[in-house]
Design a protein around this motif. Sequence first.
Motif, mmCIF file in Angstrom:
data_model
loop_
_atom_site.group_PDB
_atom_site.id
_atom_site.type_symbol
_atom_site.label_atom_id
_atom_site.label_comp_id
_atom_site.label_asym_id
_atom_site.label_seq_id
_atom_site.Cartn_x
_atom_site.Cartn_y
_atom_site.Cartn_z
ATOM 1 N N VAL A 1 -2.378 -2.469 -3.448
ATOM 2 C CA VAL A 1 -2.138 -3.538 -4.421
ATOM 3 C C VAL A 1 -2.276 -4.867 -3.687
ATOM 4 O O VAL A 1 -1.597 -5.102 -2.688
ATOM 5 C CB VAL A 1 -0.730 -3.416 -5.053
ATOM 6 C CG1 VAL A 1 -0.527 -4.501 -6.101
ATOM 7 C CG2 VAL A 1 -0.525 -2.039 -5.649
ATOM 8 N N ILE B 1 4.414 -2.091 -11.355
ATOM 9 C CA ILE B 1 4.239 -2.998 -10.225
ATOM 10 C C ILE B 1 5.273 -4.097 -10.361
ATOM 11 O O ILE B 1 5.385 -4.725 -11.420
ATOM 12 C CB ILE B 1 2.812 -3.562 -10.184
ATOM 13 C CG1 ILE B 1 1.834 -2.417 -9.901
ATOM 14 C CG2 ILE B 1 2.685 -4.659 -9.149
ATOM 15 C CD1 ILE B 1 0.390 -2.808 -9.936
ATOM 16 N N TYR C 1 4.995 -1.366 -5.514
ATOM 17 C CA TYR C 1 4.595 -0.403 -6.534
ATOM 18 C C TYR C 1 5.611 0.731 -6.558
ATOM 19 O O TYR C 1 6.049 1.202 -5.509
ATOM 20 C CB TYR C 1 3.201 0.150 -6.237
ATOM 21 C CG TYR C 1 2.841 1.356 -7.066
ATOM 22 C CD1 TYR C 1 2.530 1.223 -8.415
ATOM 23 C CD2 TYR C 1 2.822 2.627 -6.508
ATOM 24 C CE1 TYR C 1 2.214 2.334 -9.177
ATOM 25 C CE2 TYR C 1 2.503 3.734 -7.269
ATOM 26 C CZ TYR C 1 2.200 3.584 -8.600
ATOM 27 O OH TYR C 1 1.892 4.674 -9.353
ATOM 28 N N TRP D 1 -0.009 -1.192 -16.440
ATOM 29 C CA TRP D 1 -1.033 -2.003 -15.783
ATOM 30 C C TRP D 1 -2.377 -1.279 -15.699
ATOM 31 O O TRP D 1 -3.407 -1.915 -15.555
ATOM 32 C CB TRP D 1 -0.557 -2.421 -14.388
ATOM 33 C CG TRP D 1 -0.158 -1.261 -13.526
ATOM 34 C CD1 TRP D 1 1.089 -0.716 -13.438
ATOM 35 C CD2 TRP D 1 -0.992 -0.507 -12.669
ATOM 36 N NE1 TRP D 1 1.074 0.343 -12.566
ATOM 37 C CE2 TRP D 1 -0.191 0.487 -12.076
ATOM 38 C CE3 TRP D 1 -2.340 -0.565 -12.332
ATOM 39 C CZ2 TRP D 1 -0.699 1.410 -11.171
ATOM 40 C CZ3 TRP D 1 -2.843 0.360 -11.424
ATOM 41 C CH2 TRP D 1 -2.010 1.326 -10.856
ATOM 42 N N THR E 1 0.814 -1.197 0.000
ATOM 43 C CA THR E 1 0.000 0.000 0.000
ATOM 44 C C THR E 1 0.859 1.264 0.000
ATOM 45 O O THR E 1 1.969 1.267 0.519
ATOM 46 C CB THR E 1 -0.963 0.014 1.211
ATOM 47 O OG1 THR E 1 -1.830 1.134 1.096
ATOM 48 C CG2 THR E 1 -0.214 0.086 2.512
ATOM 49 N N VAL F 1 -4.043 -9.916 -9.684
ATOM 50 C CA VAL F 1 -3.591 -8.732 -8.957
ATOM 51 C C VAL F 1 -4.676 -7.674 -9.083
ATOM 52 O O VAL F 1 -5.110 -7.347 -10.189
ATOM 53 C CB VAL F 1 -2.256 -8.203 -9.523
ATOM 54 C CG1 VAL F 1 -1.827 -6.942 -8.802
ATOM 55 C CG2 VAL F 1 -1.174 -9.266 -9.425
ATOM 56 N N VAL G 1 -5.748 -3.717 -8.026
ATOM 57 C CA VAL G 1 -5.220 -2.428 -7.588
ATOM 58 C C VAL G 1 -6.405 -1.538 -7.258
ATOM 59 O O VAL G 1 -7.305 -1.355 -8.082
ATOM 60 C CB VAL G 1 -4.335 -1.779 -8.677
ATOM 61 C CG1 VAL G 1 -3.749 -0.473 -8.170
ATOM 62 C CG2 VAL G 1 -3.232 -2.726 -9.105
#
Length: 166
Positions: free
Chosen positions: A33, A76, A69, A98, A27, A41, A43
């Motif tokens: 994340v 990421i 991140y 991403w 975070t 994953v 986000v």
Amino acid sequence: MVRALTCTHFTSHNTLPAEATPCAVYTTEELLVVASNNFLVSVYSLDGDGQASVVAKFPCVCKMTHVEYSKYGDFILGLEHKNNLQRKLSFVRIYLNWRNAVCSGAVPVRLAGFAQSKDTISDYQQFHTLELPVKSFISAVSVCHSTGLFNCQIYINISVVEQSNI
């Protein structure tokens, strides 16, 4: 059975529904994340009032054991492990663009240091994964938030054999 991920923002307390068991969480002040054990994953954007909204969801290749991140490069970084018959394999994968990811089954992976002749500029603007080839077992990764550089901690087994004459 309902799985829930509890997120404390210090200004409020809310609960995010989790699709699977989280195996890595990272975070920042703006993002959360979450890598889950179903190779997905997620986000989330963390608002000032404590509300979280989904920014992106994308698949990863293997089970992610550590995630970070980088705000500098907006990427990421994931440390992923896979059990092979002979040994445990580790991979460092960087997820680029991403925010443009579409959650699908296929993960486009490029090997670092190997450019393909058919690559175009638009290929690099789409979501893709950059895999770093490492032969040793990687036990940890970390990212510098001011430069975007990262380092890997490699596990090395050192044996000392002592010989004595009797």
